[in-house]
Structures are given as C-alpha cells and as structure tokens.
Design a protein around this motif. Structure first.
Motif, PDB file in Angstrom:
ATOM      1  N   PRO A 102     -30.692  54.298  33.660  1.00 53.77           N
ATOM      2  CA  PRO A 102     -29.288  53.979  34.333  1.00 53.77           C
ATOM      3  C   PRO A 102     -28.232  54.432  33.012  1.00 53.77           C
ATOM      4  O   PRO A 102     -28.703  54.404  31.906  1.00 53.77           O
ATOM      5  CB  PRO A 102     -29.238  52.480  34.017  1.00 53.77           C
ATOM      6  CG  PRO A 102     -30.508  52.029  34.291  1.00 53.77           C
ATOM      7  CD  PRO A 102     -31.733  53.197  33.788  1.00 53.77           C
ATOM      8  N   ASN A 103     -27.115  54.864  33.175  1.00 51.64           N
ATOM      9  CA  ASN A 103     -26.151  55.514  32.298  1.00 51.64           C
ATOM     10  C   ASN A 103     -25.817  54.398  31.531  1.00 51.64           C
ATOM     11  O   ASN A 103     -25.064  53.506  31.902  1.00 51.64           O
ATOM     12  CB  ASN A 103     -25.010  56.285  32.918  1.00 51.64           C
ATOM     13  CG  ASN A 103     -24.544  57.169  32.090  1.00 51.64           C
ATOM     14  OD1 ASN A 103     -24.307  56.973  30.679  1.00 51.64           O
ATOM     15  ND2 ASN A 103     -23.831  58.006  32.519  1.00 51.64           N
ATOM     16  N   PRO A 104     -26.011  54.452  30.136  1.00 49.83           N
ATOM     17  CA  PRO A 104     -25.355  53.271  29.196  1.00 49.83           C
ATOM     18  C   PRO A 104     -23.905  53.327  29.074  1.00 49.83           C
ATOM     19  O   PRO A 104     -23.127  52.563  28.853  1.00 49.83           O
ATOM     20  CB  PRO A 104     -25.903  53.647  27.939  1.00 49.83           C
ATOM     21  CG  PRO A 104     -26.646  54.993  27.802  1.00 49.83           C
ATOM     22  CD  PRO A 104     -26.821  55.419  29.282  1.00 49.83           C
ATOM     23  N   ASP A 105     -23.215  54.677  29.338  1.00 42.51           N
ATOM     24  CA  ASP A 105     -21.982  54.728  29.290  1.00 42.51           C
ATOM     25  C   ASP A 105     -21.257  54.264  31.062  1.00 42.51           C
ATOM     26  O   ASP A 105     -21.287  55.075  32.020  1.00 42.51           O
ATOM     27  CB  ASP A 105     -21.405  56.219  29.258  1.00 42.51           C
ATOM     28  CG  ASP A 105     -19.961  56.427  29.269  1.00 42.51           C
ATOM     29  OD1 ASP A 105     -19.112  55.421  29.400  1.00 42.51           O
ATOM     30  OD2 ASP A 105     -19.484  57.483  29.144  1.00 42.51           O
ATOM     31  N   THR A 106     -20.859  52.946  30.927  1.00 40.00           N
ATOM     32  CA  THR A 106     -20.392  52.607  32.071  1.00 40.00           C
ATOM     33  C   THR A 106     -19.042  53.001  32.719  1.00 40.00           C
ATOM     34  O   THR A 106     -19.023  52.972  33.583  1.00 40.00           O
ATOM     35  CB  THR A 106     -20.297  50.880  31.950  1.00 40.00           C
ATOM     36  OG1 THR A 106     -19.523  50.553  31.093  1.00 40.00           O
ATOM     37  CG2 THR A 106     -21.628  50.179  31.754  1.00 40.00           C
ATOM     38  N   THR A 107     -18.617  53.918  31.938  1.00 41.51           N
ATOM     39  CA  THR A 107     -17.466  54.359  32.302  1.00 41.51           C
ATOM     40  C   THR A 107     -17.521  55.812  33.048  1.00 41.51           C
ATOM     41  O   THR A 107     -16.616  56.373  33.689  1.00 41.51           O
ATOM     42  CB  THR A 107     -16.144  54.647  31.330  1.00 41.51           C
ATOM     43  OG1 THR A 107     -16.776  55.469  30.252  1.00 41.51           O
ATOM     44  CG2 THR A 107     -15.940  53.353  30.577  1.00 41.51           C
ATOM     45  N   SER A 108     -18.770  56.454  33.030  1.00 37.20           N
ATOM     46  CA  SER A 108     -18.935  57.533  33.450  1.00 37.20           C
ATOM     47  C   SER A 108     -19.041  57.468  35.154  1.00 37.20           C
ATOM     48  O   SER A 108     -19.620  56.558  35.400  1.00 37.20           O
ATOM     49  CB  SER A 108     -20.306  58.045  32.825  1.00 37.20           C
ATOM     50  OG  SER A 108     -20.878  59.148  33.568  1.00 37.20           O
ATOM     51  N   TYR A 112     -27.068  58.018  36.096  1.00 38.15           N
ATOM     52  CA  TYR A 112     -28.190  58.017  35.472  1.00 38.15           C
ATOM     53  C   TYR A 112     -28.140  59.186  34.274  1.00 38.15           C
ATOM     54  O   TYR A 112     -27.321  59.973  34.398  1.00 38.15           O
ATOM     55  CB  TYR A 112     -29.289  58.531  36.376  1.00 38.15           C
ATOM     56  CG  TYR A 112     -29.454  57.821  37.499  1.00 38.15           C
ATOM     57  CD1 TYR A 112     -29.917  56.428  37.722  1.00 38.15           C
ATOM     58  CD2 TYR A 112     -29.030  58.433  38.793  1.00 38.15           C
ATOM     59  CE1 TYR A 112     -30.061  55.847  39.091  1.00 38.15           C
ATOM     60  CE2 TYR A 112     -29.208  57.637  40.115  1.00 38.15           C
ATOM     61  CZ  TYR A 112     -29.677  56.348  39.868  1.00 38.15           C
ATOM     62  OH  TYR A 112     -29.728  55.795  41.087  1.00 38.15           O
ATOM     63  N   VAL A 113     -29.165  59.007  33.215  1.00 39.63           N
ATOM     64  CA  VAL A 113     -29.159  60.058  32.318  1.00 39.63           C
ATOM     65  C   VAL A 113     -30.732  60.375  32.311  1.00 39.63           C
ATOM     66  O   VAL A 113     -31.589  59.608  32.567  1.00 39.63           O
ATOM     67  CB  VAL A 113     -28.604  59.701  30.806  1.00 39.63           C
ATOM     68  CG1 VAL A 113     -27.219  59.397  30.908  1.00 39.63           C
ATOM     69  CG2 VAL A 113     -29.410  58.310  30.560  1.00 39.63           C
ATOM     70  N   GLY A 114     -31.017  61.693  31.705  1.00 37.34           N
ATOM     71  CA  GLY A 114     -32.371  61.839  31.870  1.00 37.34           C
ATOM     72  C   GLY A 114     -32.963  61.443  30.393  1.00 37.34           C
ATOM     73  O   GLY A 114     -32.065  61.349  29.459  1.00 37.34           O
TER      74      GLY A 114
END
Length: 140
Positions: A102-108, A112-114
């Motif tokens: 899960p993308n830790p940048d909640t504003t993105s 997801y991130v690799g």
C-alpha cells in the motif's frame, strides 16, 4: 492444472495464459504516447493526463482452500504483508511476481508502490486470479 499427471505432458494452464497477456501489456506501456486520442490508440481506458498505467495488479487464490495468498515485504525498513502482486515474468507454469505494498503517501493517486520483494509461484497451486484496476508503479 498445468501438468497432466496421466500423460506426463505439459500443457499451459489458463491462468498462465492470462498472466502472459498482462506481462505483454505491462511491457508495452512505456512504448506509447499516453496522450494519443482516437480509435487507434494502443491502450484501453481513459486518456491519462500525466502518466500511463504500467501495471495491472493481481491477487492470487490458493487451490487448497480458496484463501488469498499473502507475501512478506519490507518497505523503508518496515516489514509488512500484501496480497497484491505485479507479474514480472511467466515461463510455463511458473510466474515471477513483485510484491506491491500500500502506498504510504496517502495523498498520492497511486494505491501501491513496488517493493524489492520477488517470488516465483507454481501456477499449479493457484486456483483463481483477480485483476485489480490498472495503475502506475514507479521504478518498475
């Protein structure tokens, strides 16, 4: 099943065929102008304004009990588990995947991130596959 136990003959399984199509689409994503318009644009979906989608995330379900597979990863020194994968390669009934976190940048806008966690899956052990909405994953 990919291997027919009665004849010892290798056959491609339907999940492997689907995953090969996904890999092909992902490999082609960087070769096209994402702002192309018209009937001949080389992708499906809306015309992105900033980035092309380059990943069709998937989830895999076990044959044994129908449960969702989850895999470990470490992102920025923090361990976690995820069921979301990016198919990197398919050979016969073996599939290599990257674990997506899960993308830790909640504003993105990207969910997801690799990660640098990879695994090889015997597709004989996969009972079902679920495709999630296409997205962009940086650095893949």
């Amino acid at each position: 099943m990919c291997k027919d136990e009665n004849t010892n003959r290798n056959e491609e399984c339907c999940i492997a065929n689907i995953l090969k199509v996904i890999v092909t689409l992902q490999n082609r994503s960087d070769k096209f102008d994402c702002l192309a318009e018209g009937c001949d644009r080389p992708f499906l979906g809306p015309i992105p304004t900033t980035v092309c989608f380059n990943t069709r995330p998937i989830e895999l379900y076990r044959c044994s009990d129908g449960g969702l597979w989850t895999f470990p990863y470490t992102l920025n020194g923090v361990p976690g588990t995820s069921s979301v994968l990016r198919v990197e390669n398919v050979e016969g009934c073996c599939c290599t995947c990257r674990v997506l976190a899960p993308n830790p940048d909640t504003t993105s806008d990207t969910p997801y991130v690799g990660t640098e966690s990879f695994l090889t899956i015997n597709l004989n052990c996969v009972g079902a596959l679920r495709c999630l909405p296409d997205t962009y994953i940086s650095c893949v």
